[in-house]
Design a protein around this motif. Structure first.
Motif, PDB file in Angstrom:
ATOM      1  N   LEU A  61      -6.321   5.194   0.101  1.00 13.75           N
ATOM      2  CA  LEU A  61      -5.395   4.059   0.198  1.00 13.75           C
ATOM      3  C   LEU A  61      -4.993   3.801   1.646  1.00 13.75           C
ATOM      4  N   ILE A 114       0.836  -1.210   0.000  1.00 15.17           N
ATOM      5  CA  ILE A 114       0.000   0.000   0.000  1.00 15.17           C
ATOM      6  C   ILE A 114       0.866   1.253   0.000  1.00 15.17           C
ATOM      7  N   LEU A 133      -7.475  -3.595   5.707  1.00 16.82           N
ATOM      8  CA  LEU A 133      -6.850  -4.873   5.375  1.00 16.82           C
ATOM      9  C   LEU A 133      -5.840  -5.345   6.416  1.00 16.82           C
ATOM     10  N   VAL A 162      -7.809   1.874   3.024  1.00 21.60           N
ATOM     11  CA  VAL A 162      -7.730   0.480   2.570  1.00 21.60           C
ATOM     12  C   VAL A 162      -6.716  -0.292   3.410  1.00 21.60           C
ATOM     13  N   ARG A 163      -5.576   0.328   3.683  1.00 18.36           N
ATOM     14  CA  ARG A 163      -4.568  -0.350   4.516  1.00 18.36           C
ATOM     15  C   ARG A 163      -5.106  -0.642   5.904  1.00 18.36           C
TER      16      ARG A 163
END
Length: 236
Positions: free
Chosen positions: A199, A139, A206, A202-203
């Motif tokens: 992003l 990422i 996840l 998203v990191r």
């Protein structure tokens, strides 16, 4: 600011249309770079001798000016978005390949041995164990590649108004309207910040094992190691 959103008709797009075009020309190359970079990085991890020449090739390609790429590609792809996106995809590899390689190499050997002992083949081990653990560096590489791509799209204005928001820079000089240049710079910067923030989100989603704050927790309450979590998820 008078005329900030008044886009000249020769661009054949509204303000929102230019934003959509800019994002398409910037994000599709990064996605293509990620799709190519994942198997290439795995080969570099599996065959260590391959990593230096791959890194050398991507670095040399990154050093080629985008205008030189355009001159070579324009005979094949014409004055189109594809001519802009191919160099951006190539440029993204110089960031993504090392990020993926470093992330995959950071997976503990005992985790790989445990996955192999549980019957995981090379592909399944890579997809279900190594990549989830390597998400943070991947990422991080995507953030750099995405912001860089959003910035470089503007160069496409040199080949027939294919620079999306960068086309406003040329029109600012042509029509003597500096506000168009301000629009281009500000909007491009905002897009880069927004995509970077997405992003990061998203990191966070996840990698639930990564710390979210600076407050120290008691040892009994600490989360298990990310390698163990990834292996447990893969088994499920």
């Amino acid at each position: 600011m008078n005329g900030f959103f008044d886009i000249p008709s020769d661009l054949q797009h509204s303000y929102l249309g230019l934003i959509g075009l800019h994002l398409r020309e910037a994000l599709l190359p990064v996605l293509a770079g990620l799709i190519v970079g994942l198997p290439v990085a795995q080969l570099c991890v599996r065959f260590r001798w391959l990593y230096p020449p791959v890194l050398w090739v991507t670095t040399v390609l990154y050093a080629i000016p985008s205008l030189a790429f355009f001159v070579v590609l324009i005979d094949y792809t014409g004055q189109s978005e594809t001519t802009v996106m191919i160099p951006l995809a190539v440029y993204s590899l110089v960031v993504l390949v090392p990020a993926i390689v470093d992330g995959v190499r950071s997976v503990p050997q005992e985790t790989l041995a445990a996955a192999t002992a549980m019957g995981f083949g090379p592909v399944r081990r890579y997809v279900q164990v190594q990549l989830p653990i390597a998400v943070p560096p991947i990422i991080a590489g995507l953030r750099v590649a995405t912001v860089s791509s959003i910035s470089l799209v503007s160069v496409g204005t040199l080949i027939g108004n294919q620079g999306a928001l960068g086309n406003l820079l040329a029109d600012a000089m042509f029509y003597h309207r500096p506000v168009l240049a301000v629009n281009s710079v500000v909007t491009t910067a905002v897009l880069a910040i927004v995509m970077d923030a997405l992003l990061v989100l998203v990191r966070v989603l996840l990698t639930p094992w990564m710390p979210r704050g600076t407050r120290r927790k008691p040892k009994a309450a600490q989360r298990p190691e990310p390698a163990a979590l990834a292996l447990e998820d893969a088994v499920r």
